[in-house]
Motif scaffolding. Structure first.
Motif, mmCIF file in Angstrom:
data_model
loop_
_atom_site.group_PDB
_atom_site.id
_atom_site.type_symbol
_atom_site.label_atom_id
_atom_site.label_comp_id
_atom_site.label_asym_id
_atom_site.label_seq_id
_atom_site.Cartn_x
_atom_site.Cartn_y
_atom_site.Cartn_z
ATOM 1 N N SER A 185 0.807 -1.213 -0.091
ATOM 2 C CA SER A 185 0.079 -0.093 -0.162
ATOM 3 C C SER A 185 0.792 1.230 -0.191
ATOM 4 O O SER A 185 0.557 2.222 -0.778
ATOM 5 C CB SER A 185 -0.917 0.054 1.281
ATOM 6 N N LEU A 186 1.899 1.160 1.095
ATOM 7 C CA LEU A 186 2.934 2.216 0.968
ATOM 8 C C LEU A 186 3.613 2.569 -0.592
ATOM 9 O O LEU A 186 3.597 3.672 -0.968
ATOM 10 C CB LEU A 186 3.784 2.221 1.991
ATOM 11 N N ILE A 187 3.990 1.464 -1.204
ATOM 12 C CA ILE A 187 4.618 1.586 -2.348
ATOM 13 C C ILE A 187 3.844 2.141 -3.534
ATOM 14 O O ILE A 187 3.933 2.927 -4.357
ATOM 15 C CB ILE A 187 5.224 0.136 -3.030
ATOM 16 N N ASN A 188 2.408 1.736 -3.389
ATOM 17 C CA ASN A 188 1.314 2.148 -4.447
ATOM 18 C C ASN A 188 0.988 3.545 -4.254
ATOM 19 O O ASN A 188 1.065 4.345 -5.316
ATOM 20 C CB ASN A 188 0.012 1.639 -3.903
ATOM 21 N N VAL A 189 1.128 4.149 -3.100
ATOM 22 C CA VAL A 189 0.662 5.427 -2.697
ATOM 23 C C VAL A 189 2.014 6.266 -3.295
ATOM 24 O O VAL A 189 1.746 7.332 -3.810
ATOM 25 C CB VAL A 189 0.465 5.739 -1.237
ATOM 26 N N GLN A 190 3.031 5.977 -2.838
ATOM 27 C CA GLN A 190 4.478 6.643 -3.184
ATOM 28 C C GLN A 190 4.723 6.609 -4.635
ATOM 29 O O GLN A 190 5.094 7.631 -5.504
ATOM 30 C CB GLN A 190 5.693 6.154 -2.708
ATOM 31 N N ALA A 191 4.294 5.439 -5.662
ATOM 32 C CA ALA A 191 4.252 5.331 -6.935
ATOM 33 C C ALA A 191 3.313 6.157 -7.420
ATOM 34 O O ALA A 191 3.816 7.046 -8.488
ATOM 35 C CB ALA A 191 4.263 3.843 -7.334
ATOM 36 N N SER A 192 2.063 6.397 -7.330
ATOM 37 C CA SER A 192 1.068 7.344 -7.686
ATOM 38 C C SER A 192 1.640 8.857 -7.562
ATOM 39 O O SER A 192 1.440 9.557 -8.395
ATOM 40 C CB SER A 192 -0.032 7.099 -7.121
ATOM 41 N N SER A 193 2.170 9.157 -6.407
ATOM 42 C CA SER A 193 2.596 10.336 -6.059
ATOM 43 C C SER A 193 3.773 10.861 -6.913
ATOM 44 O O SER A 193 3.855 11.828 -7.335
ATOM 45 C CB SER A 193 3.264 10.656 -4.708
ATOM 46 N N ALA A 194 4.737 9.752 -7.263
ATOM 47 C CA ALA A 194 5.733 10.185 -8.063
ATOM 48 C C ALA A 194 5.387 10.364 -9.413
ATOM 49 O O ALA A 194 5.913 11.178 -10.404
ATOM 50 C CB ALA A 194 6.788 8.966 -8.074
ATOM 51 N N VAL A 195 4.378 9.511 -10.033
ATOM 52 C CA VAL A 195 3.954 10.164 -11.519
ATOM 53 C C VAL A 195 3.277 11.294 -11.706
ATOM 54 O O VAL A 195 3.457 11.857 -12.507
ATOM 55 C CB VAL A 195 2.872 8.630 -11.413
ATOM 56 N N HIS A 196 2.478 11.913 -10.268
ATOM 57 C CA HIS A 196 1.936 13.217 -10.762
ATOM 58 C C HIS A 196 2.885 14.224 -10.306
ATOM 59 O O HIS A 196 2.399 15.268 -10.334
ATOM 60 C CB HIS A 196 0.586 13.085 -9.738
ATOM 61 N N GLU B 110 12.163 11.621 -3.830
ATOM 62 C CA GLU B 110 11.991 11.229 -2.525
ATOM 63 C C GLU B 110 10.822 10.138 -2.421
ATOM 64 O O GLU B 110 10.859 9.343 -1.636
ATOM 65 C CB GLU B 110 11.142 12.539 -1.984
ATOM 66 N N ALA B 111 9.904 10.376 -3.605
ATOM 67 C CA ALA B 111 8.907 9.081 -3.331
ATOM 68 C C ALA B 111 9.588 7.918 -3.848
ATOM 69 O O ALA B 111 9.154 6.802 -3.265
ATOM 70 C CB ALA B 111 7.855 9.515 -4.483
ATOM 71 N N LEU B 112 10.498 8.087 -4.848
ATOM 72 C CA LEU B 112 11.243 6.844 -5.337
ATOM 73 C C LEU B 112 12.165 6.244 -3.986
ATOM 74 O O LEU B 112 12.145 5.041 -3.881
ATOM 75 C CB LEU B 112 12.207 7.157 -6.436
ATOM 76 N N GLU B 113 12.599 7.126 -3.358
ATOM 77 C CA GLU B 113 13.685 6.637 -2.226
ATOM 78 C C GLU B 113 12.630 5.720 -1.183
ATOM 79 O O GLU B 113 12.843 5.167 -0.503
ATOM 80 C CB GLU B 113 14.149 7.894 -1.487
ATOM 81 N N ALA B 114 11.205 6.547 -1.087
ATOM 82 C CA ALA B 114 10.388 6.058 -0.064
ATOM 83 C C ALA B 114 9.777 4.335 -0.639
ATOM 84 O O ALA B 114 9.807 3.462 0.189
ATOM 85 C CB ALA B 114 9.073 6.678 0.217
ATOM 86 N N ILE B 115 9.727 4.376 -2.075
ATOM 87 C CA ILE B 115 9.530 3.109 -2.524
ATOM 88 C C ILE B 115 10.662 2.157 -2.192
ATOM 89 O O ILE B 115 10.393 0.808 -2.014
ATOM 90 C CB ILE B 115 9.270 3.147 -3.965
ATOM 91 N N LYS B 116 11.814 2.805 -2.374
ATOM 92 C CA LYS B 116 12.878 1.648 -2.007
ATOM 93 C C LYS B 116 12.974 1.248 -0.574
ATOM 94 O O LYS B 116 13.176 0.018 -0.369
ATOM 95 C CB LYS B 116 14.255 2.441 -2.305
ATOM 96 N N THR B 117 12.782 2.219 0.266
ATOM 97 C CA THR B 117 12.700 1.631 1.728
ATOM 98 C C THR B 117 11.572 0.688 1.762
ATOM 99 O O THR B 117 11.840 -0.080 2.531
ATOM 100 C CB THR B 117 12.483 3.063 2.622
ATOM 101 N N ALA B 118 10.315 1.053 1.445
ATOM 102 C CA ALA B 118 9.288 0.118 1.673
ATOM 103 C C ALA B 118 9.311 -1.150 1.126
ATOM 104 O O ALA B 118 8.940 -2.094 1.603
ATOM 105 C CB ALA B 118 7.839 0.830 1.237
ATOM 106 N N SER B 119 10.039 -1.259 -0.217
ATOM 107 C CA SER B 119 10.177 -2.529 -0.668
ATOM 108 C C SER B 119 11.359 -3.188 0.139
ATOM 109 O O SER B 119 11.145 -4.493 0.221
ATOM 110 C CB SER B 119 10.649 -2.603 -2.259
#
Length: 402
Positions: free
Chosen positions: A215-226, A235-244
């Protein structure tokens, strides 16, 4: 005198013992028939030998009596009382109607009584002895012989005592077999129960780990797209990396338990506890929610207070984690509060949001809510999850602690 005691013992203690078992199986029927044939052959041979030893021919009616009594032993599995009556009559008739006074016919009584006792019966052996003793008594009334009467009583006492020993031994072996079967059945049920509990535990862990972090990855990925700002996108990609990374680490830990493998060199995630609740709140803030942590009614950035036991802390962490995941996925909330309270003999967490996820009772409980309830009930706690009258959703869990 000796025949009265077994009869009394058969009627005194009403224990769950097989007084008159039902029809025996095929193997028992074959065994009884074989015993009857061997007994008949032994009696006829002995009768013929003793007769020729005295220089006379065997009496036909004596042979018929011995054969009738022996043949009834074949029916002892299905009709034990019929065998008891037949043998109990044949023994005294053999001596009353014949001229021979040998021990041969006593073998017939002994085999019938022992075989019946070995099957766990008490009534049939006693009936055999009582019937025989009754007819012997009638014979002694007409022609009393003290030595013969004493010998008859002695033989009857020995046979009754031996039959009771055999019956007790059979009952003991049957009880041992039943206990062994019950123990095996209990072990299988316990193993199945433990396997079921372990599967449920693993299912809850996988659901909590994967659902929250994905869910975190999905939120951050959607944020990075927009996001058009490269810095914020990074920052969003870094959060995705940490969450994954966290997802892989916790998933490796859970699968390691499933395989029962202790990884010595690989990185293993520690078991999450209540002390990591602030991390979950900070993660919710990073996702754009106005997340607030309160401890005993006061805003806080750390848990503070006494640390609850490890099982309680782990359950509290997973419940808050799942509740925050549901806030992101199922509500339009922009504010969420995580309240931790230390009470006398209790530790509680409450997660409330201001979303509008639907009418009360309109949401069907999914695996997340079901997993929360199972975790709390397993620890003897209280759980509730429902919409609030003023709006939003609330998850509450209270754990007993020593």
């Amino acid at each position: 005198m000796s025949s009265g005691k077994p009869g009394e013992s058969g009627s005194a203690g009403r224990r769950p013992e097989p007084e008159e078992p039902g029809p025996g199986g095929r193997a028992e029927t074959v065994t009884n028939a074989a015993i009857a044939v061997v007994t008949a052959a032994a009696l006829v041979i002995a009768e013929v030998v003793f007769a020729f030893d005295r220089g006379v021919s065997p009496e036909p009616h004596s042979l018929l009596i011995l054969l009738a009594g022996s043949a009834s032993i074949a029916l002892i599995g299905r009709w034990p009382m019929a065998t008891a009556v037949t043998v109990g009559l044949c023994l005294p008739l053999y001596y009353v109607t014949g001229t021979d006074d040998t021990w041969v016919a006593w073998l017939m009584l002994f085999v019938a009584v022992m075989r019946s006792a070995a099957n766990g019966r008490r009534a049939a052996p006693v009936a055999t002895v009582v019937i025989a003793l009754g007819f012997f008594t009638i014979g002694e009334i007409t022609a009393f012989d003290p030595w013969r009467a004493a010998a008859i009583l002695a033989w009857m006492a020995v046979i009754v005592a031996a039959a009771e020993l055999i019956r007790n031994r059979a009952a003991y072996l049957q009880a041992v077999e039943q206990r062994a079967a019950e123990a095996e059945r209990t072990r299988e049920e316990e193993a199945l129960r433990r396997a079921t509990e372990e599967r449920l535990h693993i299912a809850r862990e996988l659901h909590d780990v994967i659902a929250h972090n994905i869910s975190l990855i999905n939120v951050q990925a959607s944020s990075a797209v927009h996001r058009r700002d490269p810095e914020r996108a990074f920052e969003a990609l870094e959060a995705i990396k940490t969450a994954s990374k966290d997802t892989l680490r916790e998933l490796r830990t859970t699968l390691g338990v499933l395989r029962q493998v202790d990884e010595q060199d690989g990185e293993r995630a520690p078991v999450p506890g209540a002390g990591r609740l602030p991390e979950l709140v900070r993660g919710a803030r990073h996702d754009g929610l106005e997340a607030v942590l309160t401890v005993d009614g006061e805003p806080a950035d750390a848990l503070g207070g006494p640390e609850p036991p490890a099982p309680v802390g782990a359950a509290a962490y997973r419940i808050v984690q799942e509740a925050l995941t549901n806030v992101r996925r199922h509500s339009a909330a922009d504010r969420v509060e995580v309240a931790v309270a230390h009470g006398p003999g209790s530790f509680s967490v409450r997660v409330t949001d201001n979303g509008s996820g639907g009418a009360p009772g309109g949401r069907t409980p999914g695996n997340g809510l079901r997993g929360m309830r199972e975790r709390i009930l397993a620890l003897g706690g209280e759980f509730s999850a429902d919409f609030r009258p003023e709006g939003g959703f609330q998850v509450y869990a209270r754990f007993p602690v020593e």
